[in-house]
Motif scaffolding. Structure first.
Motif, mmCIF file in Angstrom:
data_model
loop_
_atom_site.group_PDB
_atom_site.id
_atom_site.type_symbol
_atom_site.label_atom_id
_atom_site.label_comp_id
_atom_site.label_asym_id
_atom_site.label_seq_id
_atom_site.Cartn_x
_atom_site.Cartn_y
_atom_site.Cartn_z
ATOM 1 N N THR B 34 0.146 -8.025 6.412
ATOM 2 C CA THR B 34 1.385 -7.984 6.608
ATOM 3 C C THR B 34 2.487 -6.951 5.722
ATOM 4 O OG1 THR B 34 2.716 -9.543 5.888
ATOM 5 C CG2 THR B 34 2.601 -9.805 8.164
ATOM 6 N N LEU B 35 3.621 -6.335 6.327
ATOM 7 C CA LEU B 35 3.586 -4.909 5.169
ATOM 8 C C LEU B 35 5.126 -5.366 5.045
ATOM 9 C CD1 LEU B 35 1.866 -1.810 4.071
ATOM 10 C CD2 LEU B 35 3.462 -3.577 2.278
ATOM 11 N N CYS B 36 5.659 -5.094 6.183
ATOM 12 C CA CYS B 36 7.599 -5.193 6.105
ATOM 13 C C CYS B 36 8.175 -5.886 6.618
ATOM 14 C CB CYS B 36 7.642 -3.769 7.931
ATOM 15 S SG CYS B 36 7.289 -4.543 9.572
ATOM 16 N N CYS B 47 6.017 -1.600 10.118
ATOM 17 C CA CYS B 47 4.733 -1.137 9.885
ATOM 18 C C CYS B 47 3.025 -0.449 10.529
ATOM 19 C CB CYS B 47 4.688 -1.911 8.590
ATOM 20 S SG CYS B 47 3.495 -3.581 8.581
ATOM 21 N N ARG B 48 3.194 -1.919 11.628
ATOM 22 C CA ARG B 48 1.856 -1.893 12.504
ATOM 23 C C ARG B 48 1.048 -2.387 12.098
ATOM 24 N NH1 ARG B 48 5.961 -2.513 15.872
ATOM 25 N NH2 ARG B 48 4.421 -2.076 18.186
ATOM 26 N N LEU B 49 0.920 -3.529 10.778
ATOM 27 C CA LEU B 49 -0.573 -4.117 10.189
ATOM 28 C C LEU B 49 -0.696 -5.219 10.859
ATOM 29 C CD1 LEU B 49 -1.540 -2.943 7.738
ATOM 30 C CD2 LEU B 49 -0.989 -4.176 6.044
ATOM 31 N N LEU B 92 -0.055 5.853 5.764
ATOM 32 C CA LEU B 92 1.025 5.468 5.252
ATOM 33 C C LEU B 92 0.850 6.020 3.603
ATOM 34 C CD1 LEU B 92 2.149 1.520 5.613
ATOM 35 C CD2 LEU B 92 2.774 3.273 5.792
ATOM 36 N N LEU B 111 1.635 -2.380 -0.873
ATOM 37 C CA LEU B 111 0.244 -1.030 -0.303
ATOM 38 C C LEU B 111 -0.770 -1.109 -0.816
ATOM 39 C CD1 LEU B 111 0.987 1.390 1.690
ATOM 40 C CD2 LEU B 111 2.025 2.467 -0.049
ATOM 41 N N ILE B 149 7.889 4.026 2.365
ATOM 42 C CA ILE B 149 7.203 3.786 3.388
ATOM 43 C C ILE B 149 7.854 3.068 4.280
ATOM 44 C CG2 ILE B 149 5.152 2.774 2.806
ATOM 45 C CD1 ILE B 149 5.382 0.078 3.339
ATOM 46 N N CYS B 151 9.807 0.627 5.219
ATOM 47 C CA CYS B 151 9.331 -0.875 6.135
ATOM 48 C C CYS B 151 11.217 -1.199 5.953
ATOM 49 C CB CYS B 151 9.076 -1.662 4.943
ATOM 50 S SG CYS B 151 9.761 -2.504 3.209
#
Lengths: 182, 238
Positions: B34-36, B47-49, B92, B111, B149, B151
């Motif tokens: 995950t990122l956001c 973020c769609r990760l 990104l 990131l 980014i 997020c």
């Protein structure tokens, strides 16, 4: 067995990657038994990039006409090309000028606006290479076989990358030890 | 409350209705990058990760905002997902100006961590090199749009935890950017309490403490989670 022909080239970078290469210390002696350094700014005085190079480490992004010419020749004459360090992989710090919009505003700022006694643009065709409009990572211009990020990649990462190549194997670039940027 | 049963990567999970797939995966011991996502604030799927595959559904869904349902069969680490996750991180990097070598959080950046996790050693997309500003009008902090980014962790933390709602997102597409107040310089926004939660929440070097230099700054990633636990459960230690 014939020795592996190794080249290193230095495009638009600070030479930090080459310094990191020299940080291999005693292992350089082991390396020297297995490779012939056929072209390198720090380990040979050859002016012309030779034919039939096995492995080439490329430091730096492509920022001017000379860089562009050298990387094209190197690609043509090399079997395995490695993007060596962040400038080659991402264009990194030299690319900070890309945000300013082309070569001209950068040259004007440096040489005219900040010029002290005799502000003038450098212009020596054939001697001072023309800046390209953008600094670009190597793989945007020629095919790259392996990426070794890092600013600079530490010596043990360089060793861990080169060692498998000497045995004819492709190194596994995974995890923080092998692929960290910066 | 009713309980839903599903499988995640073949592991059986039973979890209360309304839980997200991300929570369910955590319960099942399955890691999804995950990122956001930030523990303690609402999820937005920016973020769609954390995209996952669900059998019978023809598109990939973000685990952080998808609710569990009965009998779901979820896959979190297929080749398709690995490929898309890597692409997301590459995009990104090529979208903004992330120059790790001169960043305050180099080595402590989520990131960068994401890049390492998805195995990104370069980006196949051409870099955009957008022209973006840096706002250092605040006494103690700075905002570098080059490293943002989007997020929106800062937006959510300031709104939901601090209650000041200093941050928002303005613009569309490539012109999207984080703004403070009514698109004023951060230092002029009276609503800002200078609490610094946004700075700690930020996954990159976009929000930073003034005076920090390259690779020097570490963020307190658990601060928001601690505050939420403290308020809701009255546990004041960590």
């Amino acid at each position: 067995m014939a020795k592996i022909k190794l080249a290193t080239i230095w495009l638009c970078g600070c030479s930090g990657c080459h310094m990191s290469f020299l940080d291999l210390d005693e292992w350089l002696l082991e390396l020297a038994e297995k490779v012939d350094v056929v072209y390198s700014p720090v380990a040979s005085d050859v002016k012309e990039y030779p034919e039939d190079v096995d492995v080439c480490l490329v430091e730096g992004g492509v920022a001017n006409e000379e860089n562009l010419e050298l990387i094209r020749i190197a690609r043509e004459r090399t079997k395995f090309l490695i993007s060596f360090g962040d400038c080659a992989v991402t264009a990194n710090v030299p690319a900070l000028r890309n945000m300013l919009g082309g070569a001209e505003p950068v040259l004007k700022r440096c040489y005219l606006e900040l010029g002290d006694a005799n502000p003038q643009l450098p212009n020596f065709p054939g001697i001072v290479p023309e800046l390209l409009d953008r600094v670009r990572p190597v793989h945007e211009l020629v095919h790259v076989d392996l990426f070794m990020p890092g600013c600079p990649p530490p010596a043990d990462r360089i060793q861990a990358t080169i060692e498998p190549l000497l045995r004819g194997e492709k190194p596994v670039m995974e995890g923080r030890e092998m692929i960290k940027f910066g | 409350m009713s309980v839903k049963t599903l499988t995640i990567d073949g592991v059986d999970v039973a979890i209360e209705e309304g839980a997200t797939l991300l929570t369910a995966a955590k319960e099942a011991g399955v890691h999804i990058p995950t990122l956001c996502h930030l523990e303690g604030v609402t999820d937005v799927g920016a973020c769609r990760l954390c995209l996952v595959e669900i059998e019978g559904i023809n598109k990939l869904l973000p685990a952080c905002v998808t609710e569990v349902s009965e009998g779901m069969k979820v896959h979190t680490n297929t080749e398709t997902l690995q490929e898309y996750r890597r692409m997301v991180v590459e995009m990104l990097f090529s979208e903004g100006n992330h120059i790790c070598a001169v960043c305050v959080v180099n080595g402590n950046c989520q990131l960068q961590d994401a890049a390492i996790e998805v195995g990104m050693d370069h980006t196949r997309f051409p870099y955009r090199f957008p022209q973006r500003d840096v706002d250092v009008s605040h006494d103690r902090f700075g905002l570098d749009h080059n490293r943002c980014i989007l997020c929106t962790r800062c937006v959510r933390v300031c709104d939901e935890i601090e209650g000041a709602h200093v941050w928002d997102v303005a613009g569309r597409g490539p012109a999207s950017r984080i703004i403070s107040g009514l698109a004023q310089p951060w230092g002029e926004v009276e609503a800002c309490t200078s609490c610094g939660k946004c700075v700690d929440a930020c996954p990159t070097g976009s929000l930073f403490r003034k005076g920090s230099t390259v690779a020097e700054m570490e963020k307190d990633r658990g601060k928001v989670e601690f505050l939420v636990t403290a308020r809701e459960e009255h546990k004041w230690t960590r």
